[in-house]
Design a protein around this motif. Structure first.
Motif, PDB file in Angstrom:
ATOM      1  N   HIS A  44      -5.464   6.664  -3.687  1.00 39.85           N
ATOM      2  CA  HIS A  44      -3.923   6.371  -3.637  1.00 39.85           C
ATOM      3  C   HIS A  44      -3.371   5.043  -4.160  1.00 39.85           C
ATOM      4  O   HIS A  44      -4.405   4.013  -4.219  1.00 39.85           O
ATOM      5  N   GLY A  45      -2.289   5.006  -4.233  1.00 34.95           N
ATOM      6  CA  GLY A  45      -1.916   3.472  -4.549  1.00 34.95           C
ATOM      7  C   GLY A  45      -0.491   3.152  -4.298  1.00 34.95           C
ATOM      8  O   GLY A  45       0.351   4.465  -4.262  1.00 34.95           O
ATOM      9  N   PRO A 130      17.242  -2.121  -6.516  1.00 32.40           N
ATOM     10  CA  PRO A 130      16.681  -3.072  -7.200  1.00 32.40           C
ATOM     11  C   PRO A 130      15.180  -3.441  -6.833  1.00 32.40           C
ATOM     12  O   PRO A 130      14.543  -3.773  -7.798  1.00 32.40           O
ATOM     13  N   THR A 131      14.893  -3.106  -5.493  1.00 31.02           N
ATOM     14  CA  THR A 131      13.663  -3.141  -5.188  1.00 31.02           C
ATOM     15  C   THR A 131      13.002  -1.821  -5.330  1.00 31.02           C
ATOM     16  O   THR A 131      13.378  -0.832  -4.508  1.00 31.02           O
ATOM     17  N   VAL A 132      12.233  -1.676  -6.317  1.00 27.75           N
ATOM     18  CA  VAL A 132      11.668  -0.356  -6.588  1.00 27.75           C
ATOM     19  C   VAL A 132      10.162  -0.089  -6.087  1.00 27.75           C
ATOM     20  O   VAL A 132       9.270  -0.937  -5.952  1.00 27.75           O
ATOM     21  N   HIS A 133      10.005   0.989  -5.441  1.00 27.49           N
ATOM     22  CA  HIS A 133       8.998   1.446  -4.514  1.00 27.49           C
ATOM     23  C   HIS A 133       8.170   2.682  -5.314  1.00 27.49           C
ATOM     24  O   HIS A 133       8.779   3.462  -5.956  1.00 27.49           O
ATOM     25  N   VAL A 134       6.921   2.241  -5.538  1.00 23.85           N
ATOM     26  CA  VAL A 134       6.111   3.444  -6.291  1.00 23.85           C
ATOM     27  C   VAL A 134       4.793   3.715  -5.369  1.00 23.85           C
ATOM     28  O   VAL A 134       4.181   2.809  -4.917  1.00 23.85           O
ATOM     29  N   LYS A 135       4.610   5.054  -5.540  1.00 22.30           N
ATOM     30  CA  LYS A 135       3.588   5.590  -4.908  1.00 22.30           C
ATOM     31  C   LYS A 135       2.910   6.532  -5.847  1.00 22.30           C
ATOM     32  O   LYS A 135       3.322   7.194  -6.598  1.00 22.30           O
ATOM     33  N   MET A 136       1.404   6.352  -5.917  1.00 24.80           N
ATOM     34  CA  MET A 136       0.578   6.930  -6.850  1.00 24.80           C
ATOM     35  C   MET A 136      -0.452   7.769  -6.032  1.00 24.80           C
ATOM     36  O   MET A 136      -1.110   7.439  -5.093  1.00 24.80           O
TER      37      MET A 136
END
Length: 144
Positions: A44-45, A130-136
């Protein structure tokens, strides 16, 4: 090298259009990304960054953790304006297991789905603000 050129071409094409015309995009079954909700994933990331303005892009080397360098992995990029809104197919391509760049032409959710039969993966990009959240999610076992 060819996959890098494809990704650069995609970025330039989206940057030139600046906005997605949803009336010209193909809606898809949201289960194509929703199936990762209950998946067991080996890795995960997450990441956060700020976008000054759109169009923009997101680049990550996350996939290099579980795909072999040079391995050709097909992927598709999907978009949804917000939670509960339709999911649209944007683009497809192949990458070489090193990195991926996802164009962000406008605010919304972007999903990069990797279609590797043994190790499917998903990058979820929440670019509504504008604050981008990424889940991997990588090297997953998807259960129906």
């Amino acid at each position: 090298m060819k996959s890098s050129l494809t990704i650069i071409s995609l970025c330039l094409a989206f940057a030139a259009s600046a906005q997605l015309d949803l009336s010209k995009l193909q809606p898809v079954d949201p289960n194509v990304v929703r199936c990762f909700v209950n998946a067991r994933c080996a890795t995960h990331g997450d990441s956060t960054f700020t976008v000054e303005q759109f169009p923009s892009f997101f680049r990550t080397k996350f996939i290099s953790k579980f795909y072999d360098f040079g391995e050709t992995i097909p992927f598709r990029i999907y978009y949804a304006e917000d939670v509960g809104k339709p999911l649209y197919y944007i683009q497809h391509g192949c990458c070489r297991g090193f990195s991926i760049t996802c164009p962000l032409p406008q605010p919304g959710f972007y999903f990069v789905r990797f279609f590797n039969e043994a190790k499917p993966a998903l990058v979820e990009i929440d670019a509504r603000k504008p604050t981008v959240h990424v889940k991997m999610y990588g090297a997953c076992e998807i259960h129906d």
